[in-house]
Every structure is written in C-alpha cells, then in structure tokens.
Scaffold this motif. Structure first.
Motif, PDB file in Angstrom:
ATOM      1  N   ALA A   1       0.919  -1.410   0.114  1.00 45.32           N
ATOM      2  CA  ALA A   1       0.005  -0.011  -0.006  1.00 45.32           C
ATOM      3  C   ALA A   1       0.813   1.298   0.004  1.00 45.32           C
ATOM      4  CB  ALA A   1      -0.930   0.037   1.262  1.00 45.32           C
ATOM      5  N   ASP A   2       0.492   2.229  -0.796  1.00 46.34           N
ATOM      6  CA  ASP A   2       1.274   3.440  -1.021  1.00 46.34           C
ATOM      7  C   ASP A   2       0.818   4.397   0.398  1.00 46.34           C
ATOM      8  OD1 ASP A   2       2.584   3.058  -3.259  1.00 46.34           O
ATOM      9  OD2 ASP A   2       0.821   3.390  -4.386  1.00 46.34           O
ATOM     10  N   LEU A   3      -0.744   4.033   0.837  1.00 50.03           N
ATOM     11  CA  LEU A   3      -1.324   4.966   1.814  1.00 50.03           C
ATOM     12  C   LEU A   3      -2.099   4.071   2.720  1.00 50.03           C
ATOM     13  CD1 LEU A   3      -1.623   8.026   2.862  1.00 50.03           C
ATOM     14  CD2 LEU A   3      -3.692   7.971   1.128  1.00 50.03           C
ATOM     15  N   HIS A   4      -1.959   4.428   3.955  1.00 47.27           N
ATOM     16  CA  HIS A   4      -2.892   3.597   4.814  1.00 47.27           C
ATOM     17  C   HIS A   4      -3.905   4.539   5.391  1.00 47.27           C
ATOM     18  CE1 HIS A   4      -0.415  -0.035   5.469  1.00 47.27           C
ATOM     19  NE2 HIS A   4       0.470   0.831   5.131  1.00 47.27           N
ATOM     20  N   LEU A   5      -5.144   3.955   5.316  1.00 49.75           N
ATOM     21  CA  LEU A   5      -6.431   4.839   5.663  1.00 49.75           C
ATOM     22  C   LEU A   5      -7.180   4.374   6.784  1.00 49.75           C
ATOM     23  CD1 LEU A   5      -7.711   6.208   2.219  1.00 49.75           C
ATOM     24  CD2 LEU A   5      -6.233   7.491   3.944  1.00 49.75           C
ATOM     25  N   LEU A   6      -7.799   4.874   8.089  1.00 47.83           N
ATOM     26  CA  LEU A   6      -8.745   4.723   8.677  1.00 47.83           C
ATOM     27  C   LEU A   6     -10.015   4.892   8.255  1.00 47.83           C
ATOM     28  CD1 LEU A   6      -6.835   5.218  12.078  1.00 47.83           C
ATOM     29  CD2 LEU A   6      -6.842   3.263  10.872  1.00 47.83           C
ATOM     30  N   THR A   7     -11.006   4.188   8.418  1.00 46.25           N
ATOM     31  CA  THR A   7     -12.472   4.503   7.800  1.00 46.25           C
ATOM     32  C   THR A   7     -13.522   4.183   8.813  1.00 46.25           C
ATOM     33  OG1 THR A   7     -13.999   4.309   5.851  1.00 46.25           O
ATOM     34  CG2 THR A   7     -12.665   2.338   6.651  1.00 46.25           C
ATOM     35  N   ASP A   8     -14.580   4.814   8.750  1.00 48.51           N
ATOM     36  CA  ASP A   8     -15.834   4.664   9.488  1.00 48.51           C
ATOM     37  C   ASP A   8     -17.056   4.970   8.599  1.00 48.51           C
ATOM     38  OD1 ASP A   8     -17.393   3.683  11.410  1.00 48.51           O
ATOM     39  OD2 ASP A   8     -16.902   5.192  12.805  1.00 48.51           O
ATOM     40  N   ALA A   9     -18.279   4.374   8.940  1.00 48.77           N
ATOM     41  CA  ALA A   9     -19.355   5.009   8.219  1.00 48.77           C
ATOM     42  C   ALA A   9     -20.399   5.268   9.240  1.00 48.77           C
ATOM     43  CB  ALA A   9     -19.764   3.986   6.983  1.00 48.77           C
ATOM     44  N   ALA A  10     -21.478   5.950   8.932  1.00 51.92           N
ATOM     45  CA  ALA A  10     -22.564   6.033   9.869  1.00 51.92           C
ATOM     46  C   ALA A  10     -23.765   6.529   9.039  1.00 51.92           C
ATOM     47  CB  ALA A  10     -22.331   6.998  10.988  1.00 51.92           C
TER      48      ALA A  10
END
Length: 266
Positions: free
Chosen positions: A236-245
């Motif tokens: 991966a070139d970039l690590h992201l944290l995600t969430d949805a509501a």
C-alpha cells in the motif's frame, strides 16, 4: 438463447393486462416481456432451474449465467461435434446445447461463441491475462458522454439524464471497482427527487468527481484478477482509517498525512 424473456408464456389471467391496441384492433401479448416489472425475476427463476439441471443432472460443471447469457471454460482441444449446427464446439458448450434441445429451449447459431477471449455482458474477458475490461469503443463512448454531460449548456440536466449517466457509469464499475466513490456526489444531487424531467444543476463537486472518473477510465485497462487478489499491506502507498454512519456518511482519516475526508450519505 433465442428471445430470452419471450420464451415464457404468461398465465391467461395476466395476459389480460398485456393487451395492445393498434387502431381498432386489440392484440393479446401471451408471453413474458421486458416491460413487465417482474419479467426479469420470472426469467431468472426459470433459467436458474435450467442451469441447476445442467450442473446437477447433466454434470456440466463450472457454468455461469447472466440473464440469457451462459458461459464457462474448457480445455483447449476438448471439443464435441454438434450435428444441428454442423460443427465442433467445446465439450461443455455442445452438451449444454444438447440439453436445451432436450427441454425444447430455442437457441441460435450466431450466439454460440467460443474464442480465447470472450465479450461477456459487454466486458472483454481475457483468461490468459486474468483481466476484465471494457472494449475500447465502449469505454470511449462512456468517457465522451461523461465529458459532454459536464459541459452542459446552462450546467443542468433532467433527472432522467442524471439517472441514465449514473447507471451507465455504475455498470462500468464491474471492471473499474475503485472508481465507485466518484458517484457519491451524483447520488447526493439526485437524492429526494422524483420528477423525471425536473432540471438538476451541476455543481463543482459533481463536475470534479465525474472528470476524475473519466480520466481514470481513459487511462485504466481494467481489473487484473490475480493482481487484485495478491495485494498486501506492505504494497500500500497509503494507509487509511475509515468509518461509516447512517447519519454522517462515510469518512477517511490518514494518520501519516494528518488529513481527513468525508462524503455525505446520498
């Protein structure tokens, strides 16, 4: 298969609802048709049974189906002669044609294709490269349509035009999965609207997203299934944290760049 939906007869009581008036004459449509809301479900139910018979009774394995298209694979050189068409076909294909003959399901010779690369539901499938992509001309038409949409005079389109383009783009996501976020603002603009001819104005967010989709469609050559399966965290070139509501939508946070992004729920 030949004529697909039209091969299913409808119940006599339903045929009353399919009367077509031409001048002073009334004609009863006795078959399933594309205008029937349940037409697709009826056909898929029937075709699912046919494929179940092919797989479980006739032992024709690895069959895949999409509406009236049935496709599979076969080893090179493993063929079987099919007398009605006077030629050899891959064994599974010939056996399937024989099953259709046995149950009385009509088919047409021009539709019986077999090549190293097949176009399936509008996508080019290359088993050697393990790649699925759009044919060049189809992709070019979509890219041009997106760019013309963004250049609209008065910067507005009817809801029907928005829906038509969104559906077309969404179909392309079968081969370009990572472009899906690009339609978020399009769906947001259409949300809550129901009048098909009502004008909807373009805004900068939609234009930017559609331009992003068009640029990536133009430069991408589809999805490589083996590569898609072999991704690892280290790649991966970039690590992201995600969430949805349901109330706030979808959000991403990049710890390395100390940046956050949010997309509202359509």
């Amino acid at each position: 298969l030949s004529q697909a939906y039209r091969r299913l007869p409808m119940h006599p009581l339903w045929q009353i609802r399919q009367v077509v008036t031409v001048g002073e004459e009334r004609h009863v449509d006795r078959c399933n048709n594309f205008g029937n809301r349940a037409g697709g479900k009826l056909w898929c139910t029937f075709m699912s049974l046919v494929l179940w018979i092919a797989i479980n009774i006739k032992a024709i394995l690895d069959l895949l189906g999409y509406v009236d298209d049935t496709f599979s694979w076969e080893f090179l050189g493993k063929v079987l002669f099919y007398p009605p068409y006077g030629q050899y076909y891959p064994t599974k294909q010939a056996l399937l044609l024989m099953l259709w003959d046995e149950i009385g399901l009509p088919h047409e010779k021009p539709k019986q294709e077999y090549t190293p690369n097949l176009t399936i539901i509008g996508f080019d499938v290359d088993p050697a490269l393990m790649r699925v992509t759009m044919p060049y001309e189809s992709k070019l038409q979509l890219v041009n349509a997106i760019r013309e949409f963004c250049k609209a005079r008065g910067r507005r389109h009817s809801l029907r035009e928005w829906q038509r383009l969104a559906g077309w783009i969404n179909w392309s996501f079968n081969a370009f999965l990572l472009l899906r976020p690009g339609l978020a603002n399009v769906y947001l603009k259409m949300s809550g609207k129901s009048h098909p001819n009502a004008p909807i104005h373009l805004n900068k967010a939609v234009v930017d997203d559609l331009a992003w989709i068009a640029d990536h469609l133009e430069s991408s050559d589809g999805i490589y299934m083996m590569k898609a399966l072999m991704w690892d965290c280290e790649d991966a070139d970039l690590h992201l944290l995600t969430d949805a509501a349901t109330s706030a939508g979808l959000a991403f946070w990049s710890p390395a760049r100390a940046e956050g992004f949010q997309a509202h729920r359509p």
